[in-house]
Design a protein around this motif. Structure first.
Motif, PDB file in Angstrom:
ATOM      1  N   CYS A  39      41.013   8.810  19.279  1.00  0.00           N
ATOM      2  CA  CYS A  39      39.988   7.898  19.802  1.00  0.00           C
ATOM      3  C   CYS A  39      38.600   8.506  19.907  1.00  0.00           C
ATOM      4  CB  CYS A  39      40.420   7.352  21.160  1.00  0.00           C
ATOM      5  SG  CYS A  39      40.664   8.606  22.436  1.00  0.00           S
ATOM      6  N   GLY A  40      38.383   9.710  19.365  1.00  0.00           N
ATOM      7  CA  GLY A  40      37.054  10.303  19.410  1.00  0.00           C
ATOM      8  C   GLY A  40      36.534  10.398  20.834  1.00  0.00           C
ATOM      9  N   ASP A  41      35.317   9.900  21.056  1.00  0.00           N
ATOM     10  CA  ASP A  41      34.717   9.947  22.395  1.00  0.00           C
ATOM     11  C   ASP A  41      34.601   8.570  23.027  1.00  0.00           C
ATOM     12  OD1 ASP A  41      34.506  12.652  22.160  1.00  0.00           O
ATOM     13  OD2 ASP A  41      32.327  12.734  22.080  1.00  0.00           O
ATOM     14  N   LEU A  42      35.380   7.617  22.547  1.00  0.00           N
ATOM     15  CA  LEU A  42      35.347   6.293  23.178  1.00  0.00           C
ATOM     16  C   LEU A  42      35.833   6.382  24.617  1.00  0.00           C
ATOM     17  CD1 LEU A  42      34.922   3.228  23.015  1.00  0.00           C
ATOM     18  CD2 LEU A  42      37.293   3.043  22.238  1.00  0.00           C
ATOM     19  N   PHE A  43      36.929   7.100  24.811  1.00  0.00           N
ATOM     20  CA  PHE A  43      37.426   7.343  26.172  1.00  0.00           C
ATOM     21  C   PHE A  43      38.197   8.660  26.181  1.00  0.00           C
ATOM     22  CE2 PHE A  43      41.029   5.296  24.135  1.00  0.00           C
ATOM     23  CZ  PHE A  43      42.152   5.895  24.684  1.00  0.00           C
ATOM     24  N   HIS A  44      38.284   9.254  27.371  1.00  0.00           N
ATOM     25  CA  HIS A  44      39.044  10.480  27.577  1.00  0.00           C
ATOM     26  C   HIS A  44      40.094  10.206  28.645  1.00  0.00           C
ATOM     27  CE1 HIS A  44      35.920  12.181  25.141  1.00  0.00           C
ATOM     28  NE2 HIS A  44      34.990  11.921  26.058  1.00  0.00           N
ATOM     29  N   HIS A  69      34.242  -4.114  24.623  1.00  0.00           N
ATOM     30  CA  HIS A  69      34.968  -4.885  23.611  1.00  0.00           C
ATOM     31  C   HIS A  69      35.924  -3.980  22.836  1.00  0.00           C
ATOM     32  CE1 HIS A  69      35.728  -7.955  20.563  1.00  0.00           C
ATOM     33  NE2 HIS A  69      35.497  -7.030  19.643  1.00  0.00           N
ATOM     34  N   SER A  70      35.475  -2.769  22.492  1.00  0.00           N
ATOM     35  CA  SER A  70      36.329  -1.823  21.770  1.00  0.00           C
ATOM     36  C   SER A  70      37.556  -1.449  22.590  1.00  0.00           C
ATOM     37  CB  SER A  70      35.541  -0.552  21.430  1.00  0.00           C
ATOM     38  OG  SER A  70      34.469  -0.822  20.550  1.00  0.00           O
ATOM     39  N   LEU A  71      37.342  -1.188  23.863  1.00  0.00           N
ATOM     40  CA  LEU A  71      38.452  -0.822  24.745  1.00  0.00           C
ATOM     41  C   LEU A  71      39.419  -1.990  24.923  1.00  0.00           C
ATOM     42  CD1 LEU A  71      36.363   1.152  27.367  1.00  0.00           C
ATOM     43  CD2 LEU A  71      38.197   2.131  25.977  1.00  0.00           C
ATOM     44  N   GLN A  72      38.864  -3.187  25.029  1.00  0.00           N
ATOM     45  CA  GLN A  72      39.721  -4.371  25.155  1.00  0.00           C
ATOM     46  C   GLN A  72      40.614  -4.512  23.928  1.00  0.00           C
ATOM     47  OE1 GLN A  72      40.069  -6.626  27.787  1.00  0.00           O
ATOM     48  NE2 GLN A  72      41.800  -7.313  26.529  1.00  0.00           N
ATOM     49  N   LYS A  73      40.047  -4.268  22.761  1.00  0.00           N
ATOM     50  CA  LYS A  73      40.818  -4.346  21.516  1.00  0.00           C
ATOM     51  C   LYS A  73      41.955  -3.317  21.524  1.00  0.00           C
ATOM     52  CE  LYS A  73      38.519  -3.258  17.770  1.00  0.00           C
ATOM     53  NZ  LYS A  73      37.651  -3.373  16.571  1.00  0.00           N
ATOM     54  N   LEU A  74      41.663  -2.102  21.971  1.00  0.00           N
ATOM     55  CA  LEU A  74      42.693  -1.060  22.008  1.00  0.00           C
ATOM     56  C   LEU A  74      43.753  -1.348  23.069  1.00  0.00           C
ATOM     57  CD1 LEU A  74      40.599   2.231  21.636  1.00  0.00           C
ATOM     58  CD2 LEU A  74      41.776   0.932  19.855  1.00  0.00           C
ATOM     59  N   SER A  75      43.343  -1.989  24.165  1.00  0.00           N
ATOM     60  CA  SER A  75      44.293  -2.256  25.253  1.00  0.00           C
ATOM     61  C   SER A  75      45.404  -3.212  24.821  1.00  0.00           C
ATOM     62  CB  SER A  75      43.556  -2.837  26.467  1.00  0.00           C
ATOM     63  OG  SER A  75      43.153  -4.179  26.236  1.00  0.00           O
ATOM     64  N   GLU A  76      45.159  -3.952  23.756  1.00  0.00           N
ATOM     65  CA  GLU A  76      46.140  -4.919  23.267  1.00  0.00           C
ATOM     66  C   GLU A  76      47.074  -4.318  22.214  1.00  0.00           C
ATOM     67  OE1 GLU A  76      43.609  -8.006  21.907  1.00  0.00           O
ATOM     68  OE2 GLU A  76      42.907  -8.546  23.933  1.00  0.00           O
ATOM     69  N   MET A  77      46.857  -3.023  21.891  1.00  0.00           N
ATOM     70  CA  MET A  77      47.675  -2.364  20.886  1.00  0.00           C
ATOM     71  C   MET A  77      48.811  -1.582  21.524  1.00  0.00           C
ATOM     72  SD  MET A  77      44.621  -0.992  18.378  1.00  0.00           S
ATOM     73  CE  MET A  77      45.810  -0.093  17.349  1.00  0.00           C
ATOM     74  N   ASP A  78      49.828  -1.303  20.733  1.00  0.00           N
ATOM     75  CA  ASP A  78      50.977  -0.533  21.199  1.00  0.00           C
ATOM     76  C   ASP A  78      50.702   0.943  20.923  1.00  0.00           C
ATOM     77  OD1 ASP A  78      53.421   0.315  22.071  1.00  0.00           O
ATOM     78  OD2 ASP A  78      54.583  -0.569  20.421  1.00  0.00           O
ATOM     79  N   ILE A  79      50.242   1.666  21.952  1.00  0.00           N
ATOM     80  CA  ILE A  79      49.850   3.074  21.798  1.00  0.00           C
ATOM     81  C   ILE A  79      50.690   3.930  22.746  1.00  0.00           C
ATOM     82  CG2 ILE A  79      47.951   4.720  21.874  1.00  0.00           C
ATOM     83  CD1 ILE A  79      46.042   2.283  21.691  1.00  0.00           C
ATOM     84  N   ASN A  80      51.359   4.923  22.209  1.00  0.00           N
ATOM     85  CA  ASN A  80      52.188   5.814  23.026  1.00  0.00           C
ATOM     86  C   ASN A  80      51.472   7.088  23.440  1.00  0.00           C
ATOM     87  OD1 ASN A  80      54.391   4.067  22.844  1.00  0.00           O
ATOM     88  ND2 ASN A  80      55.182   5.062  20.994  1.00  0.00           N
ATOM     89  N   SER A  93      44.331   5.105  30.945  1.00  0.00           N
ATOM     90  CA  SER A  93      42.994   5.642  30.687  1.00  0.00           C
ATOM     91  C   SER A  93      42.067   4.569  30.138  1.00  0.00           C
ATOM     92  CB  SER A  93      43.083   6.814  29.708  1.00  0.00           C
ATOM     93  OG  SER A  93      43.757   7.914  30.302  1.00  0.00           O
ATOM     94  N   ILE A  94      42.570   3.725  29.265  1.00  0.00           N
ATOM     95  CA  ILE A  94      41.761   2.633  28.710  1.00  0.00           C
ATOM     96  C   ILE A  94      41.355   1.656  29.813  1.00  0.00           C
ATOM     97  CG2 ILE A  94      41.837   0.589  27.222  1.00  0.00           C
ATOM     98  CD1 ILE A  94      43.610   2.271  25.305  1.00  0.00           C
ATOM     99  N   ASN A  95      42.307   1.284  30.656  1.00  0.00           N
ATOM    100  CA  ASN A  95      41.999   0.351  31.744  1.00  0.00           C
ATOM    101  C   ASN A  95      40.986   0.950  32.722  1.00  0.00           C
ATOM    102  OD1 ASN A  95      43.677  -1.684  30.796  1.00  0.00           O
ATOM    103  ND2 ASN A  95      45.455  -0.964  31.951  1.00  0.00           N
TER     104      ASN A  95
END
Length: 326
Positions: free
Chosen positions: A155-160, A182-193, A209-211
């Motif tokens: 995720c680069g530096d979008l979030f830590h 908007h970017s974080l909202q998009k990622l929050s809907e994905m299945d990420i382990n 972390s995204i939330n």
């Protein structure tokens, strides 16, 4: 059979973390700060990937701690570089605004982008597929990479783990925070382990972390001064890291020469740059972001001293054109 895997190494500032996709087509995600190219090169060799056989470097975004090694690898090994098209256009035209290097006063040696990436592109490495996800906010050309097979996000530096990247509203636009949300909202809907960010530890609970990042940005949208402080402290901390501190008598003149400092003072805090110097130093000390060592102000974050003169004749994009011409 090749030992295919994703290899993550956390490293200290001024470099971003190292992430190597070791596969039939091996890829390095971000190349670190320019003073750490020897460490980056050794990392590849230690993991049995010859630098000359590295398929490409993919940049999550174009700040100096993520692209600083590009020049070295392109010139020594002809390494292919890929980045989002919004970054690539500025880089390849040697635009003065590329990497925000001039505004930030950060050195970036000349390089070019060979492949323009866009949202939805798929990168095949052999046993894995990585989807390119355009995640603007920290920069307009910021991307994340999602490994479909392992549900892993780079995720680069979008979030830590417990933070978010700072926002450059003066170069990326005042909409930066909304874009990041908007970017974080998009990622929050994905299945990420699992997620790997540009700084800090691997993130074992990406959803949390995204939330948390979304909650923080929403608060900043209501309190612009807070995200301005977040940006100021991170930019100045990185300056102190790059320069291994600043002597007390040089701080005023240095800061007043910097574009970021003037913009922040005048437009974010509605004061004169001269008056903002002591305000910023006081906040750096109060927050623990910096401390005095004798009469030298140093960053509190753990870092590896560059131990070199990172500022050279061509270390800003405005001077790249001369290098390209030669």
């Amino acid at each position: 059979m090749m030992d295919s895997k994703i290899i993550f190494i956390e490293r200290k500032f001024p470099s971003a973390n190292m992430i190597l996709i070791k596969d039939k087509r091996s890829i390095l995600i971000d190349s670190g700060f320019k003073s750490d190219v020897t460490e980056t090169e050794k990392f590849l060799i230690d993991n049995h990937v010859s630098p000359k056989d590295l398929n490409s470097i993919i940049n999550t975004h174009y700040y100096s701690d993520h692209v600083g090694g590009n020049h070295y690898f392109q010139n020594k090994y002809k390494t292919h570089v890929a980045a989002h098209s919004l970054d690539a256009e500025l880089i390849n035209k040697a635009n003065d605004e590329a990497c925000s290097a001039e505004w930030l006063d950060q050195p970036v040696d000349p390089y070019h982008v060979d492949t323009y990436l866009n949202d939805g592109d798929v990168i095949e490495t052999g046993t894995r597929r990585f989807e390119v996800i355009h995640t603007p906010g920290h920069t307009l050309g910021h991307i994340s990479l999602y490994c479909v097979e392992e549900k892993t996000l780079i995720c680069g530096d979008l979030f830590h783990a417990n933070d978010v990247g700072w926002f450059n509203i003066f170069r990326e636009g005042s909409v930066s925070l909304s874009l990041a949300l908007h970017s974080l909202q998009k990622l929050s809907e994905m299945d990420i382990n699992l997620s790997y960010s540009g700084h800090g530890n691997p993130i074992s609970d990406p959803k949390l972390s995204i939330n948390n990042a979304m909650v923080r940005i929403k608060k900043w949208l209501d309190s612009p001064e807070k995200y301005s402080w977040h940006a100021c402290k991170r930019i100045f901390s990185f300056t102190l890291i790059m320069r291994d501190g600043l002597d007390e008598e040089e701080i005023d003149s240095y800061l007043i020469r910097c574009g970021w400092f003037n913009d922040m003072a005048i437009h974010s805090f509605h004061t004169s740059p001269k008056e903002f110097v002591s305000t910023l130093i006081d906040e750096m000390l109060r927050s623990g972001a910096a401390s005095w060592q004798g009469k030298r102000l140093v960053a509190s974050a753990e870092y590896n001293s560059p131990n070199m003169n990172v500022y050279e004749e061509h270390s800003k994009p405005k001077n790249w054109r001369k290098v390209h011409a030669d």
